[in-house]
Design a protein around this motif. Structure first.
Motif, PDB file in Angstrom:
ATOM      1  N   SER A  39      -3.291  11.115   4.452  1.00 46.86           N
ATOM      2  CA  SER A  39      -2.261  11.360   5.413  1.00 46.86           C
ATOM      3  C   SER A  39      -0.900  11.400   5.047  1.00 46.86           C
ATOM      4  O   SER A  39       0.023  11.233   5.719  1.00 46.86           O
ATOM      5  CB  SER A  39      -2.403  10.510   6.772  1.00 46.86           C
ATOM      6  OG  SER A  39      -3.793  10.568   7.160  1.00 46.86           O
ATOM      7  N   GLY A  40      -0.727  11.506   3.796  1.00 41.90           N
ATOM      8  CA  GLY A  40       0.578  11.589   3.377  1.00 41.90           C
ATOM      9  C   GLY A  40       1.231  10.076   2.834  1.00 41.90           C
ATOM     10  O   GLY A  40       2.289   9.906   2.442  1.00 41.90           O
ATOM     11  N   GLY A  41       0.255   9.023   2.647  1.00 42.66           N
ATOM     12  CA  GLY A  41       0.851   7.573   2.410  1.00 42.66           C
ATOM     13  C   GLY A  41       1.353   6.933   3.436  1.00 42.66           C
ATOM     14  O   GLY A  41       1.619   7.523   4.625  1.00 42.66           O
ATOM     15  N   GLY A  42       1.553   5.716   3.274  1.00 37.50           N
ATOM     16  CA  GLY A  42       2.070   4.760   4.325  1.00 37.50           C
ATOM     17  C   GLY A  42       1.933   3.258   3.868  1.00 37.50           C
ATOM     18  O   GLY A  42       1.816   2.764   2.725  1.00 37.50           O
ATOM     19  N   ILE A  43       2.250   2.629   4.881  1.00 35.66           N
ATOM     20  CA  ILE A  43       2.434   1.195   4.634  1.00 35.66           C
ATOM     21  C   ILE A  43       1.433   0.151   5.673  1.00 35.66           C
ATOM     22  O   ILE A  43       1.379   0.439   6.870  1.00 35.66           O
ATOM     23  CB  ILE A  43       3.738   0.626   4.951  1.00 35.66           C
ATOM     24  CG1 ILE A  43       4.763   1.252   3.891  1.00 35.66           C
ATOM     25  CG2 ILE A  43       3.828  -0.856   4.854  1.00 35.66           C
ATOM     26  CD1 ILE A  43       6.429   1.054   4.368  1.00 35.66           C
ATOM     27  N   ILE A  44       0.834  -0.543   4.952  1.00 33.41           N
ATOM     28  CA  ILE A  44      -0.199  -1.584   5.888  1.00 33.41           C
ATOM     29  C   ILE A  44       0.193  -3.046   5.615  1.00 33.41           C
ATOM     30  O   ILE A  44       0.546  -3.324   4.451  1.00 33.41           O
ATOM     31  CB  ILE A  44      -1.613  -1.323   5.591  1.00 33.41           C
ATOM     32  CG1 ILE A  44      -2.121  -0.154   5.671  1.00 33.41           C
ATOM     33  CG2 ILE A  44      -2.360  -2.545   6.630  1.00 33.41           C
ATOM     34  CD1 ILE A  44      -3.781   0.020   5.439  1.00 33.41           C
ATOM     35  N   VAL A  45       0.780  -3.729   6.809  1.00 31.61           N
ATOM     36  CA  VAL A  45       1.355  -5.206   6.725  1.00 31.61           C
ATOM     37  C   VAL A  45       0.393  -6.065   7.148  1.00 31.61           C
ATOM     38  O   VAL A  45       0.013  -5.727   8.359  1.00 31.61           O
ATOM     39  CB  VAL A  45       2.461  -5.133   7.247  1.00 31.61           C
ATOM     40  CG1 VAL A  45       3.223  -6.659   7.172  1.00 31.61           C
ATOM     41  CG2 VAL A  45       3.847  -4.257   6.803  1.00 31.61           C
TER      42      VAL A  45
ATOM     43  N   VAL B 121       2.496 -13.715  11.511  1.00 41.30           N
ATOM     44  CA  VAL B 121       1.241 -14.778  11.346  1.00 41.30           C
ATOM     45  C   VAL B 121       0.934 -15.030   9.917  1.00 41.30           C
ATOM     46  O   VAL B 121       0.341 -14.193   9.531  1.00 41.30           O
ATOM     47  CB  VAL B 121       0.112 -14.357  12.157  1.00 41.30           C
ATOM     48  CG1 VAL B 121      -1.172 -15.400  12.122  1.00 41.30           C
ATOM     49  CG2 VAL B 121       0.239 -14.009  13.602  1.00 41.30           C
ATOM     50  N   PRO B 122       1.504 -15.958   9.342  1.00 46.06           N
ATOM     51  CA  PRO B 122       1.453 -16.271   7.951  1.00 46.06           C
ATOM     52  C   PRO B 122      -0.248 -16.005   7.357  1.00 46.06           C
ATOM     53  O   PRO B 122      -0.854 -16.610   8.465  1.00 46.06           O
ATOM     54  CB  PRO B 122       1.942 -17.647   7.531  1.00 46.06           C
ATOM     55  CG  PRO B 122       2.824 -17.777   8.848  1.00 46.06           C
ATOM     56  CD  PRO B 122       2.345 -17.152  10.035  1.00 46.06           C
TER      57      PRO B 122
ATOM     58  N   ILE C  23       2.526  -6.068  -2.246  1.00 46.87           N
ATOM     59  CA  ILE C  23       3.928  -7.075  -2.436  1.00 46.87           C
ATOM     60  C   ILE C  23       3.715  -8.190  -1.236  1.00 46.87           C
ATOM     61  O   ILE C  23       3.558  -8.135  -0.270  1.00 46.87           O
ATOM     62  CB  ILE C  23       5.118  -6.184  -1.935  1.00 46.87           C
ATOM     63  CG1 ILE C  23       5.301  -4.838  -3.016  1.00 46.87           C
ATOM     64  CG2 ILE C  23       6.324  -7.220  -2.216  1.00 46.87           C
ATOM     65  CD1 ILE C  23       6.184  -4.092  -2.567  1.00 46.87           C
ATOM     66  N   ALA C  24       3.744  -9.255  -1.711  1.00 47.50           N
ATOM     67  CA  ALA C  24       3.799 -10.700  -1.019  1.00 47.50           C
ATOM     68  C   ALA C  24       5.209 -11.000  -0.667  1.00 47.50           C
ATOM     69  O   ALA C  24       5.958 -11.389  -1.726  1.00 47.50           O
ATOM     70  CB  ALA C  24       3.122 -11.708  -1.516  1.00 47.50           C
ATOM     71  N   LEU C  25       5.491 -10.843   0.497  1.00 48.03           N
ATOM     72  CA  LEU C  25       6.857 -11.512   1.048  1.00 48.03           C
ATOM     73  C   LEU C  25       6.895 -12.471   1.526  1.00 48.03           C
ATOM     74  O   LEU C  25       5.842 -12.733   2.949  1.00 48.03           O
ATOM     75  CB  LEU C  25       7.434 -10.216   2.054  1.00 48.03           C
ATOM     76  CG  LEU C  25       7.312  -8.864   1.629  1.00 48.03           C
ATOM     77  CD1 LEU C  25       8.019  -8.062   2.541  1.00 48.03           C
ATOM     78  CD2 LEU C  25       8.325  -8.772   0.390  1.00 48.03           C
ATOM     79  N   CYS C  26       7.472 -13.567   1.156  1.00 46.63           N
ATOM     80  CA  CYS C  26       7.443 -14.989   1.670  1.00 46.63           C
ATOM     81  C   CYS C  26       8.948 -15.566   1.762  1.00 46.63           C
ATOM     82  O   CYS C  26       9.605 -15.274   1.168  1.00 46.63           O
ATOM     83  CB  CYS C  26       6.732 -15.802   0.670  1.00 46.63           C
ATOM     84  SG  CYS C  26       5.095 -15.294   0.057  1.00 46.63           S
TER      85      CYS C  26
ATOM     86  N   VAL D 255       3.912 -12.632   4.530  1.00 45.26           N
ATOM     87  CA  VAL D 255       2.941 -11.525   4.833  1.00 45.26           C
ATOM     88  C   VAL D 255       2.602 -10.672   3.343  1.00 45.26           C
ATOM     89  O   VAL D 255       3.240 -10.891   2.555  1.00 45.26           O
ATOM     90  CB  VAL D 255       3.499 -10.475   5.800  1.00 45.26           C
ATOM     91  CG1 VAL D 255       3.875 -11.123   6.979  1.00 45.26           C
ATOM     92  CG2 VAL D 255       4.760  -9.878   5.002  1.00 45.26           C
ATOM     93  N   LEU D 256       1.622  -9.734   3.500  1.00 44.77           N
ATOM     94  CA  LEU D 256       1.162  -8.899   2.257  1.00 44.77           C
ATOM     95  C   LEU D 256       1.516  -7.457   2.851  1.00 44.77           C
ATOM     96  O   LEU D 256       1.089  -7.110   3.938  1.00 44.77           O
ATOM     97  CB  LEU D 256      -0.373  -9.394   2.087  1.00 44.77           C
ATOM     98  CG  LEU D 256      -0.741  -8.098   1.132  1.00 44.77           C
ATOM     99  CD1 LEU D 256      -0.105  -8.473  -0.426  1.00 44.77           C
ATOM    100  CD2 LEU D 256      -2.226  -8.116   0.691  1.00 44.77           C
ATOM    101  N   VAL D 257       2.249  -7.005   2.016  1.00 49.67           N
ATOM    102  CA  VAL D 257       2.518  -5.550   2.245  1.00 49.67           C
ATOM    103  C   VAL D 257       1.876  -4.661   1.439  1.00 49.67           C
ATOM    104  O   VAL D 257       1.929  -4.762   0.067  1.00 49.67           O
ATOM    105  CB  VAL D 257       4.073  -5.133   1.906  1.00 49.67           C
ATOM    106  CG1 VAL D 257       4.611  -3.709   2.249  1.00 49.67           C
ATOM    107  CG2 VAL D 257       5.009  -6.350   3.050  1.00 49.67           C
TER     108      VAL D 257
END
Length: 411
Positions: A41-47, A63-64, A94-97, A106-108
């Motif tokens: 679908s053109g790419g995107g982000i799952i968090v 929610v860590p 990418i892990a954002l902490c 979270v994990l992006v």
């Protein structure tokens, strides 16, 4: 709120520890479906690690998810590579902490727009049936037959565009080098180029310091192939100049083999483009020590161009944060009536006499994929396949392997 290119998940997609086989397979299939749907679908982000507000798809709170190590990332990539057909390449995890709390973030997952769509996955609970998921707004649905037909047509068009883009890069760079594009007198150039499957979306964002670092880092990497001339080495001390959405370094020096012969011009050019393309080319103008043989090229120059391009590509990808695979090409311009020469191992610095039986009447450029999304080892192996094919076309056998190439590239 969730959208076609944004999806919130409260927990990681694959739970760790011992799980029943059916439950483990179900989680893997659900992850494959989510990744494929975004890629279709053109790419995107799952968090992962964001809870939604009750009764809506809007983000509510973090929610860590706990520690996200390389094992977690590897398992996700394994699903993208083994349960999706064709595999989805170029995932960026990418892990954002919070500072000092590696388990509190979270994990992006960044999923690129894929030129290989439609991607198929097994339908849940039935390994004999495939489907093509897609993002229908904030929901994930299965494509209908006519949607799949359109997706395959678009895949074919994107692949044609990829080849056309590589052709344009190669020919434009050859003209910039001054290489003749028809039968005529030398100089003969060895040229290697690479173009990302998914070009950088902001080609004008490339700045001089980035291009200068990329070329300078490749030039100072310290590798040596034993060749007497290398494009990266020739431009080492040259200034980096601006071009149209790209930067380049060039070199040209007249050298006289002997007092009785005319000047031979040793030349080189290296380019870094804002969309992630890279190119290297050089010509020795038939200069072989004290011998001047226009139109002759050492076989080793093909290997040198290949290794120089890969060294540059590694640094450009890092500077521009280009993700995904590349398509590469090695060729000779002009491609007609090229005489390839071998180094004479018995006489240092000299080359063997011309063997007319080994003259190549029309040298064809060699193309192939550079699998950067699969890691450095796979990327180097895939590029060496192209480099070896380029050498084999001369009638010689290449013994260049990944271990030798790695030793050369790391000095």
């Amino acid at each position: 709120e969730e959208q076609g290119d944004l999806d919130w998940k409260q927990t990681l997609p694959l739970r760790q520890g011992s799980l029943p086989k059916a439950q483990k397979e179900a989680e893997q299939e659900e992850l494959a479906k989510d990744i494929a749907a975004m890629a279709n679908s053109g790419g995107g982000i799952i968090v992962y690690g964001v809870a939604e507000k009750r009764g809506s798809s809007a983000a509510d709170r973090v929610v860590p998810v706990g520690l996200v190590d390389e094992t977690v990332k590897r398992q996700i990539r394994q699903v993208a590579g083994s349960l999706i057909s064709p595999p989805v390449a170029g995932l960026d995890l990418i892990a954002l902490c919070p500072p000092g709390n590696d388990e509190g973030g979270v994990l992006v997952m960044l999923i690129p727009d894929s030129p290989d769509a439609p991607h198929l996955v097994h339908k849940k609970g039935d390994r004999s049936r495939f489907g093509a998921p897609w993002r229908n707004g904030a929901d994930t649905d299965w494509m209908l037959e006519r949607q799949i037909d359109v997706a395959y047509r678009q895949r074919d068009q994107s692949r044609r565009a990829l080849v056309a883009g590589l052709d344009d890069l190669y020919l434009t760079f050859a003209r910039s080098c001054g290489a003749p594009d028809a039968i005529g007198s030398p100089p003969a150039w060895v040229i290697a180029v690479a173009r990302p499957v998914r070009p950088h979306h902001r080609p004008r964002a490339l700045e001089l310091p980035q291009a200068n670092r990329a070329i300078g880092s490749a030039a100072s990497a310290g590798w040596r192939s034993g060749a007497s001339i290398s494009p990266i080495d020739l431009v080492r001390d040259q200034p980096t100049r601006r071009g149209l959405r790209m930067f380049f370094r060039s070199y040209r020096e007249g050298r006289r083999p002997s007092f009785s012969q005319q000047l031979a011009y040793v030349s080189a050019r290296v380019e870094v483009h804002g969309d992630g393309c890279v190119a290297v080319g050089f010509s020795r103008d038939g200069l072989f020590g004290h011998e001047h043989s226009p139109g002759h090229i050492p076989v080793e120059d093909l290997q040198t161009a290949g290794l120089d391009l890969f060294a540059l590509l590694e640094h450009v990808q890092r500077e521009l944060s280009v993700t995904g695979d590349y398509t590469g090409r090695i060729g000779v311009e002009p491609p007609t009536q090229v005489t390839f020469r071998d180094r004479d191992d018995a006489s240092s610095g000299h080359f063997r006499p011309v063997d007319e039986a080994r003259r190549v009447t029309h040298y064809a450029p060699v193309d192939g994929p550079i699998l950067l999304s699969h890691g450095n080892v796979a990327a180097l192996d895939s590029w060496l396949d192209i480099t070896r094919d380029a050498i084999h076309q001369t009638g010689r056998t290449s013994d260049l392997d990944s271990a030798t190439a790695t030793d050369l590239l790391t000095g």
